[in-house]
Structure formats: structure tokens, C-alpha cells
Scaffold this active site. Structure first.
Site, PDB file in Angstrom:
ATOM      1  N   HIS A  88      15.600  -0.458   2.914  1.00 46.69           N
ATOM      2  CA  HIS A  88      15.148  -1.720   2.329  1.00 46.69           C
ATOM      3  C   HIS A  88      14.530  -1.428   0.967  1.00 46.69           C
ATOM      4  CE1 HIS A  88      11.750  -4.625   1.664  1.00 46.69           C
ATOM      5  NE2 HIS A  88      12.783  -5.428   1.741  1.00 46.69           N
ATOM      6  N   ASP A  93      20.733 -11.878   5.842  1.00 47.60           N
ATOM      7  CA  ASP A  93      19.344 -11.501   6.105  1.00 47.60           C
ATOM      8  C   ASP A  93      18.550 -12.768   6.427  1.00 47.60           C
ATOM      9  OD1 ASP A  93      16.834  -9.633   4.166  1.00 47.60           O
ATOM     10  OD2 ASP A  93      16.773 -10.552   6.161  1.00 47.60           O
ATOM     11  N   GLU A 148      12.200  -3.304   7.518  1.00 45.55           N
ATOM     12  CA  GLU A 148      11.290  -3.531   6.389  1.00 45.55           C
ATOM     13  C   GLU A 148       9.887  -3.918   6.839  1.00 45.55           C
ATOM     14  OE1 GLU A 148      13.798  -6.772   4.737  1.00 45.55           O
ATOM     15  OE2 GLU A 148      11.907  -7.852   4.490  1.00 45.55           O
ATOM     16  N   GLU A 180      20.376  -9.000   9.296  1.00 47.96           N
ATOM     17  CA  GLU A 180      19.101  -8.305   9.065  1.00 47.96           C
ATOM     18  C   GLU A 180      17.941  -9.170   9.545  1.00 47.96           C
ATOM     19  OE1 GLU A 180      18.861  -6.581   5.192  1.00 47.96           O
ATOM     20  OE2 GLU A 180      16.686  -6.859   5.108  1.00 47.96           O
ATOM     21  N   LYS A 184      20.747 -14.329   1.665  1.00 48.23           N
ATOM     22  CA  LYS A 184      19.660 -14.816   2.509  1.00 48.23           C
ATOM     23  C   LYS A 184      20.152 -16.012   3.325  1.00 48.23           C
ATOM     24  CE  LYS A 184      16.393 -12.061   1.270  1.00 48.23           C
ATOM     25  NZ  LYS A 184      15.715 -11.171   2.225  1.00 48.23           N
ATOM     26  N   ASP A 233      11.576   1.795   4.751  1.00 47.56           N
ATOM     27  CA  ASP A 233      10.927   1.181   3.588  1.00 47.56           C
ATOM     28  C   ASP A 233       9.878   2.177   3.095  1.00 47.56           C
ATOM     29  OD1 ASP A 233      10.027  -1.886   2.401  1.00 47.56           O
ATOM     30  OD2 ASP A 233       8.558  -0.279   2.359  1.00 47.56           O
TER      31      ASP A 233
HETATM   32  C1  LIG Z   1      10.050 -11.396   0.483  1.00 47.24           C
HETATM   33  C2  LIG Z   1      11.081 -10.369   0.130  1.00 47.24           C
HETATM   34  O1  LIG Z   1      11.707 -10.744  -1.099  1.00 47.24           O
HETATM   35  C3  LIG Z   1      12.154 -10.212   1.196  1.00 47.24           C
HETATM   36  O2  LIG Z   1      12.929 -11.402   1.257  1.00 47.24           O
HETATM   37  C4  LIG Z   1      13.040  -9.052   0.831  1.00 47.24           C
HETATM   38  C5  LIG Z   1      14.040  -8.709   1.887  1.00 47.24           C
HETATM   39  O3  LIG Z   1      13.996  -9.171   3.025  1.00 47.24           O
HETATM   40  C6  LIG Z   1      15.103  -7.747   1.555  1.00 47.24           C
HETATM   41  O4  LIG Z   1      15.188  -7.340   0.378  1.00 47.24           O
HETATM   42  O5  LIG Z   1      15.837  -7.377   2.496  1.00 47.24           O
HETATM   43 MG   LIG Z   2      15.302  -8.110   4.356  1.00 48.82          MG
END
Ligand SMILES: C[C@H](O)[C@@H](O)CC(=O)C(=O)O
Ligand SMILES: [Mg+2]
Length: 430
Positions: free
Chosen positions: A342, A237, A292, A263, A209, A315
């Protein structure tokens, strides 16, 4: 059994306090943390059960994924749609499934709160997931085994390959990547430990992330790249955190870590914005992935037509269930863009594994640049949890769409009266 009539539809708001340990945390949620008392997210579902007149055991289980607050609104939308479902036989629905999809998605008045997007589309997803689960149970199949509905006579010269692909999936499984090592709220110590453990378990593809703080992103991407080495895959992401030019600048500064994709770099509705980011990052060998929070098949069509993404992230609970995801899978194949689903949420892994197996066996027949997300949270609450072996999804064995949850889990986590939430309220910790 196809004559089974749906006699009741129940829907419950089921939430898991994942925010307490920052499971699922990302850069967009970090904004909320700054602005609100709550840390985020609490992985949740609107959980649908279809009861039939056949016998008490023949039910269809479905869900859609949310991240806590707002699940109650999805529950209301499911209840509003339930009058279109109860009283129908399974045969009426599946003998003209397209019309049934339109009945739900184009109701003369309810379409105004969509159409086919937002809360009403999440509610449609939950109901249709339950219908597919019921149908698959009646037929003794899982949606991925649709190929076994095909008469291969006279076409085996072309299609025996698919049977071989099915054997390959049963033997090796479908390649997965993990996001569970690097949620934004995890400490560097957690991140290091989880990555080392994942490497030992055979994982070779990792998603991190990013998006809240550039220096922190550089530090964490550097840490993970060092841990996983130069040959394993790293994806990043941002969960919609940036504007277009900010995304290009920010990701360019992370290019040294060779991410395969960025992402959700910007607003999920900004197709042309994604196209600009994709064009700007192409020389760096970084693709764009999104999906997603992509409303429906029409949005995916435009992303593909505009060459705005290089990875299609379907998704299982965002769009109109299998019905829409089949269309998206076929469109991705037509544009020769890999589908990389996703699954960062509760139940999403259980459902989407069926779809990606169908994609491989019946559509793409390729694993090139293809992988399915896996997050290691909350599988213990499902009757048929995903099976991961050597970083691969092993095909589900039970008939159905793998949506059924353990009733005890549903009752304990029902919001707000379940014992888990009563205890949290008593402790005043959320
Ligand atoms: C809120 C979710 O956990 C999100 O962060 C998931 C995500 O973006 C992903 O798995 O790709
Ligand atoms: Mg994501």
C-alpha cells in the site's frame, strides 16, 4: 558514526489540504462527508527528526501517515515515547534492534494503549523509520540494499541470482500500479482524462475506488475497463465499507469488469470475514487484498494462516517500521502470497519502495502478480522523491530511507500555524 548519540527528537504535525481537490477520497471517507462538515482526507504526517551529537548534518528523518484530524494525537504519543530514544547511541540500538523494538512496543505502562496497534503503533513506526533512516545514512545504504551487508563467499552458487536481481532493478525498476486516476471524489471527466494520460505514460495497472453506490461503481468500472482495455489490470478498493455478505454480493456484481483483487472489502480486523469473502470470490477469479490498516505482524500471520487474503499489502508507516515489515515479508514468502505494498498517502511511496525492492532481491525473487502502489501526490515536498519510469519504481539513489522532507514544506504545512493553514482558515474553506 555508529557511536553517534541521539540528543534530541522533534516531532511536528504536517498536513496537506488534499481534501480540497478530493485527492485520496474513498468510500469510507464518503460516510464522513455525509456526517460531518469536512470533506476528507487531508494527507498528513507526524514528522520526526532525530538529532545526534556527531554533527549538525547527521540526522534521522521519519514519519507516519495520517489523514488529518488525529495527527496531533500521534504527535503526543511520539513525545511520550521520546524519553526511551533520546540518550541512546545508534550502536546501542542497532546492535540489539529487537530489544529496542520491544523497549518501545512493550513499555510497561504505554503498552496498555496498544499493544502494538493504533496510535501508539503509528508513533513507534514514525520513530523507528527515523532510526532506520539514520542507520542507513551512517552506513551509506538504503534499507533495500541490506543484501550488500551479506558475505556471499562460498554461497555464490545460490546467491549470485540476487546480485543479478539487483542489477535488474537498477536497470528496469519495480512494477507499479496507479490509484491516482480514480479517487472516489473525482468526476467522470477527470477519471477519463487521468486514465488516458496514465495509459500514454505506460501505466498498465489501475486501481479504482468503489463502495459508496453500486450503480456509480458499475458506471466507473465500466468506463475504466473500456479505457484500459481487456488486458490491463484493474483492481478495486472499498476501504472497509461493507459487511461480509454485502461485500460478496457487491463484488459479484462488479465481476464483469474482471478485477484482480477487491481491497479492504470489510472491517480490517475481521480475519474470518476476509476468509469467507476470499472463498466466495475465488470461483470468480477475484482475490482479496488488505493490509493498509492491519495492526501488526500477528494479524498478518492470522490472515495468512486463514487463507484470508491473496495479496499482502504491507504499509511502511502502519506497523513497526522495517522491523515488522521484514517479518511480514518473510511470512508472505513462506505462505507463497505476493506482497503488493500500500502507498496511498503522503510519503508512503518514498518509504515502501525500499521494502519491496528488498522483498524482490532478497526474498521472493518473483514479479508474478506483484506490484507496488503509486499515487502521484506531494512528492515535491521530499528531498529524495520517488522516481517513476515507464510505470516502474526506479531504485532510490540517496542513502537513507527517503523520509526527509523539504524544511520549507514542513514549515508551510505545519498544522495549524503554517501559512497554508492560516490562509485556509482566513478563507474559511475547510
Ligand atoms: C484515505 C486514503 O487515501 C486511502 O483511500 C488510500 C487507499 O486506500 C489506497 O491507496 O489503497
Ligand atoms: Mg486501499
Amino acid at each position: 558514526m555508529l557511536q553517534s548519540k541521539i540528543i534530541n527528537l522533534t516531532v511536528r504535525d504536517v498536513r496537506f489540504p488534499t481534501s480540497l481537490e478530493q485527492h485520496g477520497s474513498d468510500a469510507m471517507l464518503a460516510i464522513n462527508v455525509l456526517d460531518s462538515q469536512h470533506t476528507d482526507p487531508d494527507y498528513s504526517v507526524a514528522y520526526v527528526v532525530l538529532e545526534t551529537d556527531s554533527d549538525a548534518t547527521l540526522k534521522g528523518y521519519g514519519l507516519t501517515f495520517t489523514i488529518g484530524r488525529g495527527t496531533e494525537i500521534v504527535v503526543c504519543a511520539v513525545k511520550a515515547l521520546s524519553t526511551l530514544v533520546v540518550g541512546k547511541t545508534l550502536k546501542e540500538i542497532v546492535s540489539d534492534f529487537r530489544s529496542f523494538y520491544r523497549l518501545l512496543s512493550s513499555d510497561g505502562q504505554m503498552r496498555w494503549i496498544g499493544p502494538e496497534k493504533g496510535v501508539i503503533q503509528l508513533a513507534i513506526a514514525a520513530i523507528l523509520n527515523a532510526v532506520w533512516d539514520l542507520w542507513a545514512r551512517v552506513e551509506g545504504k538504503d534499507p533495500a540494499k541490506l543484501v550488500s551487508c551479506i558475505d556471499f563467499r562460498y554461497i555464490t552458487d545460490a546467491l549470485t541470482e540476487q546480485e543479478a536481481l539487483e542489477e535488474q532493478m537498477l536497470k528496469e525498476g519495480y512494477p507499479a500500479y496507479t490509484t491516482s486516476c480514480a479517487w472516489l471524489g473525482y468526476s467522470n471527466q477527470q477519471l477519463t482524462q487521468l486514465c488516458s494520460d496514465a495509459l500514454a505514460q505506460g501505466w498498465t495497472k489501475f486501481k479504482v475506488k468503489v463502495g459508496a453506490d453500486l450503480q456509480d461503481d458499475i458506471h466507473r468500472c465500466s468506463l475504466i475497463r473500456k479505457l484500459i482495455g481487456p488486458n490491463n489490470a484493474l483492481m478495486i478498493d472499498a476501504n472497509q465499507r461493507w459487511d461480509v455478505n454485502e461485500a460478496i454480493t457487491w463484488v459479484t456484481k462488479l465481476a464483469e469488469f474482471h478485477p484482480l483483487w477487491i481491497e479492504e472489502p470489510t472491517c480490517p480486523d475481521d480475519i474470518l470475514g476476509h476468509a469467507s469473502i476470499s472463498k466466495a470470490l475465488a470461483p470468480l477469479g477475484i482475490g482479496v487484498a488488505t493490509g493498509e490498516q492491519c495492526h501488526n505482524r500477528v494479524m498478518f500471520k492470522q490472515f495468512l494462516q486463514a487463507s484470508a487474503l491473496q495479496f499482502v499489502q504491507i504499509d511502511s508507516c502502519r506497523v513497526g517500521s522495517v522491523n515488522e515489515n521484514l517479518a511480514i515479508i518473510l511470512m508472505a514468502a513462506k505462505f507463497n502470497v505476493p506482497v503488493c505494498p500500500h502507498a496511498g498517502g503522503v510519503g508512503l511511496c518514498e518509504l515502501v519502495q525500499h521494502l519491496i525492492l528488498f522483498d524482490y532481491i532478497s526474498v521472493s525473487a518473483s514479479l508474478n502478480n506483484r506490484m507496488c502502489e503509486y499515487v502521484d501526490h506531494l512528492h515535491e515536498h521530499f528531498k529524495s522523491p520517488t522516481i517513476i519510469r515507464n510505470a516502474h519504481y526506479m531504485p532510490p539513489e540517496d542513502p537513507g530511507y527517503s523520509c526527509e522532507m523539504l524544511e520549507e514544506s514542513v514549515q508551510k504545512h505545519q498544522y495549524p500555524q503554517g501559512e497554508v493553514w492560516r490562509a485556509i482558515e482566513k478563507q474559511g474553506i475547510l
